[in-house]
Motif scaffolding. Structure first.
Motif, PDB file in Angstrom:
ATOM      1  N   SER A 123       0.855  -1.179   0.000  1.00 20.09           N
ATOM      2  CA  SER A 123       0.000   0.000   0.000  1.00 20.09           C
ATOM      3  C   SER A 123       0.889   1.226   0.000  1.00 20.09           C
ATOM      4  CB  SER A 123      -0.919   0.008   1.230  1.00 20.09           C
ATOM      5  OG  SER A 123      -0.150   0.115   2.402  1.00 20.09           O
ATOM      6  N   LEU A 124       0.267   2.394   0.061  1.00 15.87           N
ATOM      7  CA  LEU A 124       1.023   3.630   0.182  1.00 15.87           C
ATOM      8  C   LEU A 124       1.437   3.798   1.638  1.00 15.87           C
ATOM      9  CD1 LEU A 124      -1.016   6.111  -2.052  1.00 15.87           C
ATOM     10  CD2 LEU A 124       1.233   5.157  -2.529  1.00 15.87           C
ATOM     11  N   VAL A 125       2.722   3.902   1.878  1.00 10.59           N
ATOM     12  CA  VAL A 125       3.245   4.064   3.235  1.00 10.59           C
ATOM     13  C   VAL A 125       4.022   5.368   3.307  1.00 10.59           C
ATOM     14  CG1 VAL A 125       3.365   1.596   3.681  1.00 10.59           C
ATOM     15  CG2 VAL A 125       5.332   2.749   2.685  1.00 10.59           C
ATOM     16  N   GLN A 126       4.081   5.923   4.498  1.00 13.32           N
ATOM     17  CA  GLN A 126       4.809   7.170   4.713  1.00 13.32           C
ATOM     18  C   GLN A 126       6.226   6.867   5.192  1.00 13.32           C
ATOM     19  OE1 GLN A 126       1.969   9.135   7.324  1.00 13.32           O
ATOM     20  NE2 GLN A 126       1.530  10.604   5.700  1.00 13.32           N
ATOM     21  N   ILE A 127       7.178   7.538   4.576  1.00  7.95           N
ATOM     22  CA  ILE A 127       8.590   7.334   4.863  1.00  7.95           C
ATOM     23  C   ILE A 127       9.159   8.607   5.465  1.00  7.95           C
ATOM     24  CG2 ILE A 127      10.840   6.738   3.908  1.00  7.95           C
ATOM     25  CD1 ILE A 127       8.840   4.470   3.800  1.00  7.95           C
ATOM     26  N   GLY A 128       9.868   8.468   6.576  1.00  2.00           N
ATOM     27  CA  GLY A 128      10.560   9.600   7.182  1.00  2.00           C
ATOM     28  C   GLY A 128      12.019   9.573   6.785  1.00  2.00           C
ATOM     29  N   ASN A 129      12.458  10.587   6.036  1.00  2.00           N
ATOM     30  CA  ASN A 129      13.852  10.670   5.600  1.00  2.00           C
ATOM     31  C   ASN A 129      14.601  11.648   6.499  1.00  2.00           C
ATOM     32  OD1 ASN A 129      16.030  12.195   3.668  1.00  2.00           O
ATOM     33  ND2 ASN A 129      15.870  10.016   3.161  1.00  2.00           N
ATOM     34  N   ILE A 130      15.595  11.141   7.197  1.00  2.00           N
ATOM     35  CA  ILE A 130      16.410  11.949   8.107  1.00  2.00           C
ATOM     36  C   ILE A 130      17.715  12.282   7.400  1.00  2.00           C
ATOM     37  CG2 ILE A 130      17.533  12.002  10.362  1.00  2.00           C
ATOM     38  CD1 ILE A 130      15.517   9.709  11.107  1.00  2.00           C
ATOM     39  N   SER A 131      18.038  13.541   7.313  1.00  5.20           N
ATOM     40  CA  SER A 131      19.240  13.957   6.591  1.00  5.20           C
ATOM     41  C   SER A 131      19.925  15.103   7.320  1.00  5.20           C
ATOM     42  CB  SER A 131      18.891  14.376   5.158  1.00  5.20           C
ATOM     43  OG  SER A 131      18.021  15.498   5.162  1.00  5.20           O
ATOM     44  N   GLY A 132      21.162  15.331   6.947  1.00  4.22           N
ATOM     45  CA  GLY A 132      21.950  16.407   7.535  1.00  4.22           C
ATOM     46  C   GLY A 132      23.343  16.400   6.944  1.00  4.22           C
TER      47      GLY A 132
END
Length: 410
Positions: A123-132
């Motif tokens: 299904s459509l899932v939400q992804i949290g992208n952590i960057s820096g």
């Protein structure tokens, strides 16, 4: 044999000397160069993100380990790494906890993609992208012969994992402000709280917040001098982490405000504060919980000019044409800051309630009807008993004269 051992000892000492530079395990034949992208290793762990940087090229470039910091936070000792000299080559390690990943200015961006959800279905899932990034400070001079170093990193996690394991509730954005001294960047962040004192960060239980729970939000600025204040232009909510989601519910914009939203402070200091009661999006009606993301379009305004940018509701302000060019308010460009997700319960137990369930409260009309039926039933039963007694008495003499036993009497 003794000569051979002595020769091997000399070779070993030579190797040891050649791989040492200022006390660190570095080989000039391999590390006397400028840093490259391959010098950073990224480990996206279940609890922490670990960054490992080859320290030798940094050392040969003229920097020390103290010059490396996360996202330009060189003044914060917690945002620096530590040297591990037990490896070859020597490395500088950075550890980022998922529960406090934004402490040093790391960025969180939520996106939606096709993947496997918590139930194993596509299904459509939400992804949290952590960057820096990890960088070195700019020197306080006009020119520098040292290269400016910057190492970028990113890790992606299912958003559900971040929420359940880290209680992640905020993200930040950077906004540039230009004044007479040039351009500087201030980092804006929005944090959610449980109480009106803004001292307890929002804690969301695993079952979600109850509907109409009041949540307190604060927009703060860092790297900002006293000449500037925070102005929240427009705050709204969406069911996804995308600020451009077409489905949105406005909390306040200018003089228009949701009845359950209260704005405490806006444009008067370096903090904007408001509160609202949580709700659910109707599109989540078939789900046990609903996700609510909070977005605020924010800018920085000069403290003396903020009053000219704040809308005066119910009164007329002089028209812009009456203001001189020299008196126009100074403000920065807009930055959209996002916080969330706020998980709310649907408020239903998903069970059918049988008709006549005693746990359901009865209204006054129902109680009156039941009382009337009970009284009528009692009167009917009494009348029937009286009628039977009269019939029995009328038959008693006849039965006794004939000498026939009546089984209805004892």
């Amino acid at each position: 044999m003794a000569q051979t051992c002595f020769l091997l000892l000399l070779i070993g000492n030579a190797i040891s000397v050649s791989t040492q530079f200022n006390g660190y395990n570095c080989d000039a034949n391999y590390h006397s160069r400028f840093p490259a992208e391959r010098d950073i290793s990224i480990y996206c762990g279940v609890q922490t993100i670990t960054l490992k940087i080859n320290f030798c090229p940094v050392l040969y470039s003229g920097y020390t380990a103290a010059d490396l910091a996360l996202n330009g936070q060189h003044g914060d000792a917690q945002c620096r790494g530590f040297v591990n000299n037990n490896t070859f080559p020597t490395a500088v390690l950075f550890s980022i906890s998922l529960s406090t990943l934004e402490a040093c200015g790391n960025s969180l961006v939520v996106s939606t993609a096709h993947g496997v959800n918590a139930y194993g279905n596509m299904s459509l899932v939400q992804i949290g992208n952590i960057s820096g990034y990890i960088d070195t400070p700019d020197p306080p001079t006009i020119i520098s012969y040292l290269p400016g170093l910057q190492y970028k990193f990113s890790c992606s996690y299912p958003l559900e994992y971040l929420v359940n394991n880290s209680q992640l509730a905020s993200s930040s954005a950077a906004v540039s402000v230009k004044d007479s001294n040039g351009t500087f960047v201030s980092t804006l962040s929005m944090i959610l709280y449980n109480d009106s004192t803004y001292s307890q960060p929002l804690s969301i239980p695993m079952t979600g917040l109850a509907l109409k729970t009041r949540v307190f939000a604060a927009v703060k600025a860092t790297n900002l001098d006293k000449r500037w204040n925070i102005l929240m232009d427009y705050c709204y909510t969406t069911p996804s982490g995308n600020p451009n989601d077409e489905l949105r519910y406005d909390l306040f914009f200018g003089c228009s405000k949701d009845s359950q939203t209260t704005v405490f402070e806006n444009g008067k200091s370096q903090m904007g504060r408001f509160s609202f009661e949580v709700f659910r999006f109707v599109k989540h009606r078939h789900q046990k919980m609903s996700t609510v993301f909070l977005h605020c379009v924010t800018k920085l305004c000069r403290a003396d000019d903020c009053i000219m940018l704040i809308p005066i509701c119910g009164r007329r302000r002089r028209r812009d044409g009456e203001q001189s060019l020299d008196s126009r308010p100074v403000a920065s460009g807009n930055a959209v800051i996002t916080a969330g997700p706020i998980i709310t319960r649907s408020g239903m137990n998903n069970k059918l309630i049988p008709i006549g369930n005693s746990s359901q409260p009865l209204n006054a009309l129902t109680i009156a009807l039941i009382s009337g039926v009970a009284i009528l039933g009692g009167v009917s039963v009494g009348f029937l008993v009286l009628l039977l007694r009269l019939l029995q008495k009328s038959r008693l003499p006849t039965a006794a004269a004939s000498g026939v036993w009546n089984p209805s009497f004892n």
